[in-house]
Scaffold this motif. Structure first.
Motif, PDB file in Angstrom:
ATOM      1  N   SER A 159       0.826  -1.200   0.000  1.00  0.00           N
ATOM      2  CA  SER A 159       0.000   0.000   0.000  1.00  0.00           C
ATOM      3  C   SER A 159       0.860   1.250   0.000  1.00  0.00           C
ATOM      4  CB  SER A 159      -0.895  -0.010   1.240  1.00  0.00           C
ATOM      5  OG  SER A 159      -1.735   1.116   1.272  1.00  0.00           O
ATOM      6  N   TRP A 160       0.234   2.346  -0.394  1.00  0.00           N
ATOM      7  CA  TRP A 160       0.804   3.679  -0.255  1.00  0.00           C
ATOM      8  C   TRP A 160      -0.046   4.459   0.741  1.00  0.00           C
ATOM      9  CZ3 TRP A 160       5.406   5.084  -2.105  1.00  0.00           C
ATOM     10  CH2 TRP A 160       5.953   4.365  -3.179  1.00  0.00           C
ATOM     11  N   PHE A 161       0.628   5.115   1.672  1.00  0.00           N
ATOM     12  CA  PHE A 161      -0.006   6.008   2.629  1.00  0.00           C
ATOM     13  C   PHE A 161       0.603   7.394   2.462  1.00  0.00           C
ATOM     14  CE2 PHE A 161      -2.322   3.257   5.635  1.00  0.00           C
ATOM     15  CZ  PHE A 161      -1.873   2.011   5.233  1.00  0.00           C
ATOM     16  N   ARG A 162      -0.080   8.396   3.009  1.00  0.00           N
ATOM     17  CA  ARG A 162       0.493   9.732   3.061  1.00  0.00           C
ATOM     18  C   ARG A 162       0.165  10.374   4.391  1.00  0.00           C
ATOM     19  NH1 ARG A 162      -3.081  12.699  -1.719  1.00  0.00           N
ATOM     20  NH2 ARG A 162      -5.088  12.761  -0.615  1.00  0.00           N
ATOM     21  N   GLN A 163       1.025  11.309   4.763  1.00  0.00           N
ATOM     22  CA  GLN A 163       0.881  11.961   6.061  1.00  0.00           C
ATOM     23  C   GLN A 163       1.284  13.417   5.928  1.00  0.00           C
ATOM     24  OE1 GLN A 163       3.460  10.315   9.096  1.00  0.00           O
ATOM     25  NE2 GLN A 163       2.065  10.910  10.728  1.00  0.00           N
ATOM     26  N   VAL A 164       0.472  14.290   6.495  1.00  0.00           N
ATOM     27  CA  VAL A 164       0.762  15.712   6.513  1.00  0.00           C
ATOM     28  C   VAL A 164       1.158  16.112   7.923  1.00  0.00           C
ATOM     29  CG1 VAL A 164      -0.135  18.023   6.120  1.00  0.00           C
ATOM     30  CG2 VAL A 164      -0.877  16.129   4.655  1.00  0.00           C
ATOM     31  N   GLY A 165       2.380  16.560   8.048  1.00  0.00           N
ATOM     32  CA  GLY A 165       2.877  16.968   9.357  1.00  0.00           C
ATOM     33  C   GLY A 165       2.759  15.831  10.353  1.00  0.00           C
ATOM     34  N   GLY A 166       2.230  16.154  11.532  1.00  0.00           N
ATOM     35  CA  GLY A 166       2.068  15.140  12.560  1.00  0.00           C
ATOM     36  C   GLY A 166       0.714  14.484  12.572  1.00  0.00           C
ATOM     37  N   GLY A 167      -0.048  14.669  11.489  1.00  0.00           N
ATOM     38  CA  GLY A 167      -1.372  14.085  11.420  1.00  0.00           C
ATOM     39  C   GLY A 167      -1.349  12.590  11.196  1.00  0.00           C
ATOM     40  N   GLU A 168      -2.523  12.016  11.085  1.00  0.00           N
ATOM     41  CA  GLU A 168      -2.630  10.578  10.860  1.00  0.00           C
ATOM     42  C   GLU A 168      -2.222  10.213   9.438  1.00  0.00           C
ATOM     43  OE1 GLU A 168      -6.369   9.547  13.867  1.00  0.00           O
ATOM     44  OE2 GLU A 168      -6.396   8.920  11.785  1.00  0.00           O
ATOM     45  N   ARG A 169      -1.725   9.004   9.305  1.00  0.00           N
ATOM     46  CA  ARG A 169      -1.410   8.511   7.972  1.00  0.00           C
ATOM     47  C   ARG A 169      -2.695   8.073   7.284  1.00  0.00           C
ATOM     48  NH1 ARG A 169       4.350   5.177   8.432  1.00  0.00           N
ATOM     49  NH2 ARG A 169       5.522   6.961   9.216  1.00  0.00           N
ATOM     50  N   GLU A 170      -2.837   8.539   6.051  1.00  0.00           N
ATOM     51  CA  GLU A 170      -4.040   8.244   5.274  1.00  0.00           C
ATOM     52  C   GLU A 170      -3.708   7.216   4.207  1.00  0.00           C
ATOM     53  OE1 GLU A 170      -6.948  10.653   2.126  1.00  0.00           O
ATOM     54  OE2 GLU A 170      -4.968  11.415   2.633  1.00  0.00           O
ATOM     55  N   GLY A 171      -4.516   6.169   4.104  1.00  0.00           N
ATOM     56  CA  GLY A 171      -4.326   5.195   3.040  1.00  0.00           C
ATOM     57  C   GLY A 171      -4.676   5.794   1.696  1.00  0.00           C
ATOM     58  N   VAL A 172      -3.799   5.683   0.732  1.00  0.00           N
ATOM     59  CA  VAL A 172      -3.999   6.276  -0.593  1.00  0.00           C
ATOM     60  C   VAL A 172      -4.416   5.212  -1.603  1.00  0.00           C
ATOM     61  CG1 VAL A 172      -2.857   7.471  -2.496  1.00  0.00           C
ATOM     62  CG2 VAL A 172      -2.350   8.122  -0.133  1.00  0.00           C
ATOM     63  N   ALA A 173      -3.661   4.113  -1.631  1.00  0.00           N
ATOM     64  CA  ALA A 173      -3.952   3.033  -2.578  1.00  0.00           C
ATOM     65  C   ALA A 173      -3.314   1.765  -2.055  1.00  0.00           C
ATOM     66  CB  ALA A 173      -3.408   3.370  -3.966  1.00  0.00           C
ATOM     67  N   ARG A 174      -3.889   0.646  -2.411  1.00  0.00           N
ATOM     68  CA  ARG A 174      -3.330  -0.627  -2.003  1.00  0.00           C
ATOM     69  C   ARG A 174      -3.549  -1.633  -3.120  1.00  0.00           C
ATOM     70  NH1 ARG A 174      -7.800  -2.116   2.658  1.00  0.00           N
ATOM     71  NH2 ARG A 174      -9.423  -2.889   1.267  1.00  0.00           N
ATOM     72  N   ILE A 175      -2.697  -2.671  -3.113  1.00  0.00           N
ATOM     73  CA  ILE A 175      -2.803  -3.711  -4.125  1.00  0.00           C
ATOM     74  C   ILE A 175      -2.507  -5.052  -3.476  1.00  0.00           C
ATOM     75  CG2 ILE A 175      -0.402  -3.354  -4.890  1.00  0.00           C
ATOM     76  CD1 ILE A 175      -1.441  -3.966  -7.757  1.00  0.00           C
ATOM     77  N   LYS A 176      -3.419  -6.002  -3.676  1.00  0.00           N
ATOM     78  CA  LYS A 176      -3.244  -7.325  -3.099  1.00  0.00           C
ATOM     79  C   LYS A 176      -2.365  -8.185  -3.998  1.00  0.00           C
ATOM     80  CE  LYS A 176      -7.067  -8.106  -0.012  1.00  0.00           C
ATOM     81  NZ  LYS A 176      -8.018  -9.123   0.461  1.00  0.00           N
ATOM     82  N   SER A 177      -2.001  -9.365  -3.499  1.00  0.00           N
ATOM     83  CA  SER A 177      -1.180 -10.281  -4.280  1.00  0.00           C
ATOM     84  C   SER A 177      -1.891 -10.674  -5.577  1.00  0.00           C
ATOM     85  CB  SER A 177      -0.838 -11.520  -3.466  1.00  0.00           C
ATOM     86  OG  SER A 177      -2.013 -12.192  -3.068  1.00  0.00           O
TER      87      SER A 177
END
Length: 119
Positions: free
Chosen positions: A35-53
């Motif tokens: 998966s890819w996550f993103r985070q702004v400053g000290g905020g929570e990490r947000e899931g952006v995209a994911r890919i299964k096997s």
């Protein structure tokens, strides 16, 4: 030791494109969920995209139609192609791996790479 190494990112104007890569050592022939996550400053990490096997992918509503997650098993590389970037996409981006392939908890994380989108 299995690890995740990131590359790509940088600064771009709104409407531009960037590509992020994540070299995933240790995956072998059967990739786990990644998966890819993103985070702004000290905020929570947000899931952006994911890919299964299986290759099935999912996206956050905020990036649907603009971002594409893909994997190259032979090159052990996970990629996030980001098009039509917006200033609100500015964040630190992380790749992550769930060895169990459930896409619910993440045992390994990349070091992060900054993406900055200006008006």
């Amino acid at each position: 030791q299995a690890q995740l190494t990131q590359s790509g990112g940088g600064s771009v104007q709104a409407g531009g494109s960037l590509r992020l890569s994540c070299a995933a050592s240790g995956n072998g022939d059967n990739w786990p969920c990644m998966s890819w996550f993103r985070q702004v400053g000290g905020g929570e990490r947000e899931g952006v995209a994911r890919i299964k096997s299986s290759g099935v992918s999912n996206y956050a509503d905020s990036v649907k139609g603009r971002f594409t997650i893909s994997k190259d098993n032979d090159k052990n590389t996970l990629t996030l192609q980001m098009n039509s970037l917006k200033p609100e996409d500015t964040a630190m981006y992380y790749c992550a791996r769930d060895w169990r392939n459930y896409c619910t908890s993440w045992q390994d994380w990349g070091p992060g790479t900054q993406v900055t989108v200006s008006d």
